[in-house]
Design a protein around this motif. Structure first.
Motif, PDB file in Angstrom:
ATOM      1  N   ASP A  51       0.836  -1.206   0.000  1.00 48.87           N
ATOM      2  CA  ASP A  51       0.000   0.000   0.000  1.00 48.87           C
ATOM      3  C   ASP A  51       0.870   1.255   0.000  1.00 48.87           C
ATOM      4  O   ASP A  51       1.489   1.596   1.005  1.00 48.87           O
ATOM      5  CB  ASP A  51      -0.895  -0.042   1.238  1.00 48.87           C
ATOM      6  N   THR A  59      -7.927   0.815   1.024  1.00 47.02           N
ATOM      7  CA  THR A  59      -7.185  -0.376   1.443  1.00 47.02           C
ATOM      8  C   THR A  59      -7.602  -0.827   2.835  1.00 47.02           C
ATOM      9  O   THR A  59      -7.539  -2.021   3.148  1.00 47.02           O
ATOM     10  CB  THR A  59      -5.665  -0.112   1.394  1.00 47.02           C
ATOM     11  N   VAL A  79      -2.177  -5.717   4.899  1.00 45.39           N
ATOM     12  CA  VAL A  79      -1.879  -4.479   4.183  1.00 45.39           C
ATOM     13  C   VAL A  79      -0.582  -3.896   4.738  1.00 45.39           C
ATOM     14  O   VAL A  79      -0.488  -3.573   5.921  1.00 45.39           O
ATOM     15  CB  VAL A  79      -3.028  -3.458   4.320  1.00 45.39           C
ATOM     16  N   LYS A 138       1.827  -0.850   4.581  1.00 43.90           N
ATOM     17  CA  LYS A 138       2.038   0.532   4.161  1.00 43.90           C
ATOM     18  C   LYS A 138       3.513   0.724   3.834  1.00 43.90           C
ATOM     19  O   LYS A 138       4.375   0.499   4.686  1.00 43.90           O
ATOM     20  CB  LYS A 138       1.634   1.511   5.262  1.00 43.90           C
ATOM     21  N   LYS A 175      -3.161  -2.285   9.669  1.00 50.24           N
ATOM     22  CA  LYS A 175      -2.101  -2.240   8.660  1.00 50.24           C
ATOM     23  C   LYS A 175      -0.731  -2.373   9.321  1.00 50.24           C
ATOM     24  O   LYS A 175      -0.572  -2.108  10.517  1.00 50.24           O
ATOM     25  CB  LYS A 175      -2.166  -0.921   7.867  1.00 50.24           C
TER      26      LYS A 175
END
Length: 417
Positions: free
Chosen positions: A12, A23, A33, A35, A67
């Protein structure tokens, strides 16, 4: 409990609202996810005011739960090589930079699909990946303006009005999530990845698809209505009115019931001759006498307290709703029942509240598994998972390819929000 998207990995690169909110939808339902952020600084959304302990931004945190964070130098060849290595085992690479930025980094569709033919490359942008506006900066207000949403909003007296929040961003984020979900479903049949292209402009235009479709086929226009009326094609029975004690109500009186004018008139205690006026007994008459009926309703509501107005309309089976400010919204019993306020302990910050997930699934519900990450919080975990030794990770950090935020934190430094 297994999440609906457990086992799906997303790299992401998104920032601010449109991308991260999209997301986060998949993250809430189990996707991993990651980042990808700037070393020490993170994505630009982390700076959003106001901040609390150590610079933690609640505004930013709203779209970044569930995340992980990997801080890496994308200006270095080793940093790009590291991302390409991660992409080999990823399902989606998501970004919302201007068109062409990911290609210039060497992380566009052509490069990624070469190392992973199943990869889905998802782009969120202002205007789309091609066309005459791709050079422009995308922004929520610009999309509302160009896409016609702003011109539909507000009153004839006050001019065009933007929505009270970044509504194009939010709607576009849902299209972004939907596009990724559809691409994952298609891959189940084809075995191949593809490009997802969503944008703010499209979100703004399709938000008024009923009016737009009618205009395209009939030429009917939708000018902004007189003050107090919700939409141009509605009557005085569909709008907002102020009560005697200064609260506002939303009246939805022209739908769902027979004899709407008579019901509203009885609720307001209007004289019999006004209640039975033949000019006001159908929508055509109400539209033809819009200002007169609006003023009658406004004067009637202004004689009632907020509580009395709600009770009187409900007694006549006329739909009415309070216009809630934030204190009322987040104490509303249905909002609380729907779990739209959730709380969790954020390390280095304390107990924080979040707006919850609006979607309910009986078997694979979304949940808050982890709070938003500090910059680079998962560097060591992510790299170890793809085979990097402890020494190799130390070497990457020593050369500035990967961030050392956790090392500083363990040494007593501040959390990198």
């Amino acid at each position: 409990m297994t999440g609906a998207y457990e086992g799906i990995r997303i790299l992401d690169f998104t920032q601010l609202e449109q991308g991260p909110c999209g997301t986060q939808v998949l993250a809430d339902f189990g996707a991993e996810v990651i980042k990808v952020e700037r070393i020490d600084l993170g994505e630009i959304g982390r700076r959003q005011f106001p901040t609390v302990a150590d610079g933690y931004s609640p505004h930013w945190s709203a779209t970044n739960r569930n995340k992980k964070s990997l801080s890496v130098d994308l200006k270095s060849k080793r940093g790009i090589a590291l991302i390409m290595e991660l992409a080999k085992g990823a399902d989606i690479v998501a970004s919302n930079f201007r068109p062409g930025v990911m290609d210039r980094l060497g992380l566009g569709w052509d490069a990624l699909s070469t190392v992973n033919p199943r990869i889905i490359v998802a782009y969120a942008s202002g205007y789309g990946q091609s066309g005459p506006y791709t050079h422009r900066r995308g922004q929520d207000l610009a999309a509302q303006a160009i896409g016609g949403l702003m011109a539909l909003t507000g009153s004839a007296e006050g001019g065009a009005t933007p929505a009270g929040t970044f509504i194009a961003d939010y709607m576009a984020s849902l299209h972004f999530a939907q596009g990724m979900m559809i691409a994952l479903a298609a891959r189940e049949r084809t075995g191949r990845g593809q490009v997802v292209d969503t944008c703010l402009l499209n979100a703004a235009v399709v938000s008024h698809l009923q009016e737009g479709t009618t205009y395209l086929n009939t030429g009917q226009s939708y000018p902004r209505p007189p003050a107090g009326i919700a939409h141009a094609h509605n009557t005085a029975l569909y709008g907002q009115y102020r009560t005697a004690d200064g609260r506002w109500i939303a009246l939805i009186g022209e739908f769902y019931v027979t004899e709407p004018w008579k019901r509203v008139a009885r609720a307001l205690g209007l004289p019999d001759e006004v209640r039975d006026d033949p000019r006001f007994q159908d929508n055509e008459g109400l539209l033809a006498h819009l200002i007169e009926t609006r003023d009658l309703v406004a004067a009637g509501v202004e004689r009632l307290t907020f509580v009395d107005a709600l009770a009187r309309f409900e007694a006549e089976d006329v739909l009415v709703a309070p216009v809630n400010e934030y204190p009322e919204v987040f104490s509303d019993p249905q909002v609380l029942h729907n779990e739209l306020v959730i709380r969790a302990e954020v390390p280095h910050v304390g107990t924080m509240a979040f707006v919850g997930n609006p979607i309910r699934l009986s078997e694979t519900p979304g949940e808050l598994r982890t709070t938003p990450p500090t910059v680079g919080q998962h560097n060591e975990e992510i790299l170890a998972a793809i085979g990097y030794s402890e020494q190799a990770i130390i070497d990457l950090q020593a050369t500035g390819v990967v961030g050392s935020e956790n090392t500083r934190l363990r040494a007593g430094g501040p959390a990198a929000w």
